[in-house]
Design a protein around this motif. Structure first.
Motif, PDB file in Angstrom:
ATOM      1  N   LYS A  60     -18.070  32.387 -46.983  1.00 41.60           N
ATOM      2  CA  LYS A  60     -18.533  33.289 -48.032  1.00 41.60           C
ATOM      3  C   LYS A  60     -19.479  34.271 -47.364  1.00 41.60           C
ATOM      4  CE  LYS A  60     -21.885  29.812 -49.518  1.00 41.60           C
ATOM      5  NZ  LYS A  60     -22.300  28.947 -50.627  1.00 41.60           N
TER       6      LYS A  60
ATOM      7  N   VAL B 233     -21.892  33.408 -44.322  1.00 40.98           N
ATOM      8  CA  VAL B 233     -21.691  32.050 -43.790  1.00 40.98           C
ATOM      9  C   VAL B 233     -20.397  31.990 -42.971  1.00 40.98           C
ATOM     10  CG1 VAL B 233     -21.469  29.599 -44.302  1.00 40.98           C
ATOM     11  CG2 VAL B 233     -22.888  31.051 -45.778  1.00 40.98           C
TER      12      VAL B 233
ATOM     13  N   VAL C  63     -25.529  30.540 -40.728  1.00 41.40           N
ATOM     14  CA  VAL C  63     -25.993  31.202 -41.945  1.00 41.40           C
ATOM     15  C   VAL C  63     -26.796  32.425 -41.521  1.00 41.40           C
ATOM     16  CG1 VAL C  63     -27.422  30.968 -44.014  1.00 41.40           C
ATOM     17  CG2 VAL C  63     -26.032  29.025 -43.218  1.00 41.40           C
TER      18      VAL C  63
ATOM     19  N   GLU D 135     -22.938  20.477 -43.504  1.00 42.08           N
ATOM     20  CA  GLU D 135     -22.435  21.430 -44.494  1.00 42.08           C
ATOM     21  C   GLU D 135     -23.247  21.408 -45.788  1.00 42.08           C
ATOM     22  OE1 GLU D 135     -18.278  20.924 -45.295  1.00 42.08           O
ATOM     23  OE2 GLU D 135     -18.133  22.808 -46.392  1.00 42.08           O
ATOM     24  N   THR D 136     -23.776  20.246 -46.139  1.00 40.89           N
ATOM     25  CA  THR D 136     -24.501  20.138 -47.409  1.00 40.89           C
ATOM     26  C   THR D 136     -25.845  20.877 -47.358  1.00 40.89           C
ATOM     27  OG1 THR D 136     -25.671  18.098 -46.800  1.00 40.89           O
ATOM     28  CG2 THR D 136     -23.494  17.852 -47.818  1.00 40.89           C
TER      29      THR D 136
ATOM     30  N   ILE E 104     -26.213  23.971 -46.252  1.00 41.64           N
ATOM     31  CA  ILE E 104     -26.019  25.433 -46.286  1.00 41.64           C
ATOM     32  C   ILE E 104     -26.631  26.051 -47.542  1.00 41.64           C
ATOM     33  CG2 ILE E 104     -24.297  27.289 -46.381  1.00 41.64           C
ATOM     34  CD1 ILE E 104     -22.426  25.449 -44.762  1.00 41.64           C
ATOM     35  N   ASP E 105     -26.224  25.545 -48.711  1.00 38.48           N
ATOM     36  CA  ASP E 105     -26.689  26.183 -49.947  1.00 38.48           C
ATOM     37  C   ASP E 105     -28.200  26.057 -50.155  1.00 38.48           C
ATOM     38  OD1 ASP E 105     -24.281  27.305 -50.540  1.00 38.48           O
ATOM     39  OD2 ASP E 105     -23.561  25.592 -51.697  1.00 38.48           O
TER      40      ASP E 105
ATOM     41  N   ILE F  22     -29.730  28.691 -47.957  1.00 43.27           N
ATOM     42  CA  ILE F  22     -29.556  30.038 -48.512  1.00 43.27           C
ATOM     43  C   ILE F  22     -30.563  30.276 -49.634  1.00 43.27           C
ATOM     44  CG2 ILE F  22     -27.977  31.533 -49.831  1.00 43.27           C
ATOM     45  CD1 ILE F  22     -25.663  30.262 -48.248  1.00 43.27           C
ATOM     46  N   ALA F  23     -30.731  29.264 -50.480  1.00 49.61           N
ATOM     47  CA  ALA F  23     -31.667  29.400 -51.605  1.00 49.61           C
ATOM     48  C   ALA F  23     -33.086  29.626 -51.100  1.00 49.61           C
ATOM     49  CB  ALA F  23     -31.602  28.156 -52.491  1.00 49.61           C
TER      50      ALA F  23
ATOM     51  N   ARG G  86     -33.415  33.173 -49.609  1.00 47.96           N
ATOM     52  CA  ARG G  86     -33.488  34.177 -50.680  1.00 47.96           C
ATOM     53  C   ARG G  86     -34.875  34.147 -51.337  1.00 47.96           C
ATOM     54  NH1 ARG G  86     -27.617  33.497 -52.587  1.00 47.96           N
ATOM     55  NH2 ARG G  86     -26.628  35.142 -51.349  1.00 47.96           N
TER      56      ARG G  86
END
Lengths: 390, 363
Positions: free
Chosen positions: B39, B42, B56, B99-100, B102-103, B106-107, B110
């Motif tokens: 995405k 990433v 990332v 992988e877990t 990543i989000d 990102i949060a 941001r």
């Protein structure tokens, strides 16, 4: 948060908006008195639409001629914190890879000796420490070398070589860009630190023709990865791309090939590798299905530069294919030959590309000892003013 | 002789990069098989061994405080074993193996103000120079213009919605420390008046032969002023590059009323499809209008919008313009074509249209 010494309503505007704000960054380092006055000078520039920096004066560390850029404000009475605000260039590790520990070490050194402001990274590739005074240069240098870091280039020397992430994190790297740049940098420490050339000399290493470090536009010696054998094809993976609906094999891949050397019959992709120019488009479009061949190396091109002085140049082909393997003796011989000729005959502030234009590529090759070959030109001369040597 | 510390180290060069590579890279060095963009921002690189490395990518303003560098170090420790890198376009990349993570990463990025994106068919970070923050010859500010342009184009950083990647570069004068001359869109600070010479200071601060050699057009000549060796500038030959000022601090090129910006388009450095190209002049001059530079922002925005709606998939700016022709570029963008667009330096003739192949407009 540290109280700010100057009112800065104009640049404060640039703390808003979604893109990371350089004004916020400057304010994060406002505990430095220099940074307080930097904010004041910058606000003044925004009011007056002009810069307030002077350059010149020889500043540096003992025994080096490069790596420090002297910088002074022309408003020193009003903003004494930036009366001296020199830049230090620190040679980056190959590929800009770091550990958190290394970054903290650099941060601690710069907190102790300078403004706390940096560029990660400068245009040539160095870590840039932005703003310190003359007496702090030598102590900063000592702490840097104690931590295993050294200064980069500036002035008429070999500038800090740089490279893409290479085989560390890219399947397209046709040679080990990281090791090549590390080796070149270590080999030419004297040329990097002590300016003795007509002008700057840059080496940039890109693992493939995508050229993530802009070698062909920016480096006097551009080393760009390529291969000699066939593109590796995974036909089932090609079919997957075709069936995914995301890619039109005919339109997006075959028709976009610069030499039209590919065809797709709905089942299999075939490539006339003898006509492939290794441009990377098809591989970029289908990274799961195609990859560079196995007989990999690089093309050496020379002479790129920005406009000053004689106009911008792109690098042009010097050696169409060369294996890139330690200890890189072929490269070192070539570099020695180029430097000898250019250092002897180049004019002040004449880059290698300009030097070649002046004396002629044919003469340059003859002096270096390379045979002229048609890969070096886009077409033979059209003008008949030939300096025969009958 | 002064007592030099015996242990002074010199010429050690940069640290060996190998010590900074995460274990997954050491184990899979040169063994990567392919990559995908999962995405925006990433990447996943997959090794022949099956190992997967997630990168990332987050934006930085290039001009960074050590407080932010320490923040990145903390995030790297928390999310990816302390391993990270920077890109050639001033982004930061966290090298993640779980992988877990990543989000959540990102949060956090941001929330801290460092958005994630800039991959694939997007507009990534603008390569730029120092500007008024630190440079003597800047015709404009670098960080300020870049901030405004990226605020405006921000949706294209977070999405991959363009025909091809679009590379913007910024340089605050013709010295082009940012080497912007091969970018899809280049924003270039320009001076428009000859340097002002301080004849009192010049003999003390400048080496005259170097100063003469610095001029691309031979406009700087030796002169005797009030009995002192100095230089003069032939105004008609000066094209305001400021290179003399870079070698001679007594020849200031700064002129607040006349300095400003120009816009160039259609360059590229990669060899994919079309060989590398220089950027060409689109807009010769726009005013310096801090703090928001609205004229520059809307000019860049217009060029991006016209490109995005007219170029075909995979066509970079320069490839699109080459297909439709320069007359159509000026027509579609509404940019005025002037005499300044026609080259008059060395090899200018090569840029003239030496063919009657013209897309004639029906009466």
């Amino acid at each position: 948060m540290t109280e700010l010494k100057h009112q800065t309503p104009l640049i404060d505007e640039l703390e808003k908006g979604p893109w990371p704000s350089f004004v916020k960054e400057i304010k994060k380092s406002a505990k430095s008195a220099a940074v307080q006055d930097l904010l004041g000078v910058l606000e003044r520039s925004y009011e007056e639409k002009r810069g307030h920096w002077k350059h010149g004066g020889i500043v540096g560390v003992h025994g080096y001629g490069g790596g420090v850029i002297g910088r002074y404000t022309d408003l020193a009475d009003e903003f004494p914190g930036v009366a001296e605000f020199h830049t230090m260039r620190i040679n980056q590790p190959s590929g800009w890879f770091y550990t958190s520990k290394a970054l903290r070490t650099l941060s601690d050194i710069w907190e102790k000796h300078g403004s706390g402001l940096t560029n990660m990274h400068g245009s040539t590739g160095d870590i840039v420490f932005l703003g310190t005074t003359t007496p702090e240069l030598e102590p900063t240098f000592k702490d840097l070398t104690d931590a295993g870091f050294d200064l980069g280039g500036s002035g008429s020397d070999m500038r800090t070589p740089s490279c893409c992430c290479g085989p560390a994190r890219c399947e397209w790297a046709c040679y080990d860009t990281l090791n090549f740049v590390y080796d070149m940098t270590q080999t030419y420490q004297d040329e990097l630190h002590r300016p003795a050339f007509p002008y700057k000399f840059k080496i940039k290493a890109a693992g493939c023709a995508n050229d993530c470090v802009a070698a062909i536009a920016r480096a006097d010696m551009s080393v760009i990865g390529t291969w000699r054998d066939n593109i590796q094809i995974d036909q089932p993976a090609v079919k997957e791309y075709a069936e995914s609906g995301k890619l039109d094999l005919q339109k997006d891949v075959c028709d976009r090939c610069p030499t039209k050397c590919m065809s797709w019959n709905g089942k299999a992709l075939s490539i006339d590798n003898s006509n492939c120019v290794k441009c990377m488009h098809c591989i970029n479009a289908m990274p799961k299905a195609l990859s560079p061949g196995k007989d990999r190396g690089a093309t050496i091109l020379i002479g790129a530069k920005a406009p000053i002085i004689g106009g911008a140049l792109l690098s042009s082909v010097f050696v169409p294919f060369i294996k890139v393997e330690p200890p890189y003796d072929d490269f070192k011989e070539l570099i020695a030959a180029i430097w000898d000729l250019w250092a002897e005959n180049g004019k002040n502030r004449e880059r290698v590309g300009e030097f070649i234009q002046r004396i002629g590529l044919g003469n340059f090759l003859e002096q270096i000892g390379l045979e002229p070959i048609p890969e070096m030109i886009s077409h033979p001369r059209a003008n008949p003013y030939i300096f025969y040597e009958a | 002789m002064s007592a030099e510390p015996l242990k002074r180290k010199t010429d050690i060069g940069p640290p060996n990069y190998q010590q900074f590579l995460p274990p997954i890279i050491q184990e899979n060095y040169g063994q990567w098989k392919y990559h995908e963009i999962l995405k925006p921002g990433v990447l996943v690189h997959v090794s022949h061994s099956g190992a997967k490395l997630y990168s990332v990518r987050a934006a930085t303003p290039r001009l960074m405080s050590i407080e932010t560098i320490r923040l990145f170090a903390d995030l790297a420790d928390e999310f990816c074993g302390g391993y990270l890198r920077f890109t050639s376009r001033n982004n930061v990349e966290f090298l993640v193996t779980d992988e877990t993570r990543i989000d959540p990463l990102i949060a956090r990025l941001r929330a801290e103000g460092y958005p994630v994106g800039g991959t694939g068919r997007s507009i990534t970070n603008i390569v730029h120079t120092q500007g008024w923050v630190h440079c003597h010859s800047a015709a404009t500010d670098a960080s300020g213009v870049v901030k405004n342009v990226m605020d405006e184009l921000f949706p294209h950083f977070e999405a991959m919605d363009l025909p091809a990647k679009l590379r913007i570069a910024f340089a605050c004068c013709l010295n082009m420390c940012g080497a912007v001359h091969c970018s899809d869109i280049a924003i270039l600070g320009v001076h428009r008046k000859p340097p002002k010479i301080n004849h009192d200071a010049l003999p003390k601060t400048c080496e005259i032969p170097t100063t003469l050699a610095s001029c691309p057009t031979g406009a700087v000549r030796t002169a005797s002023v009030n009995g002192k060796q100095s230089v003069e500038v032939i105004d008609e030959q000066c094209m305001y590059c400021g290179n003399c000022f870079t070698v001679c601090p007594s020849m200031s090129i700064i002129n607040a009323e006349n300095d400003g910006l120009s816009i160039w388009v259609g360059g590229k450095v990669s060899d994919a499809r079309h060989p590398p190209m220089f950027s060409k002049l689109a807009i010769p001059f726009l005013p310096n209008n801090p703090p928001h530079w609205p004229e520059v922002v809307s000019a860049v925005r217009n060029i991006v919008d016209v490109y995005a709606s007219h170029a075909r998939k995979f066509e970079r700016m320069g490839e699109w313009i080459e297909r439709i022709g320069w007359p159509n570029f000026f027509k579609l963008t509404g940019i005025e074509f002037t005499k300044f667009h026609i080259d008059d330096f060395t090899h200018a003739g090569e840029t003239f249209a030496r063919s009657a192949q013209i897309r004639q407009v029906p009466a």
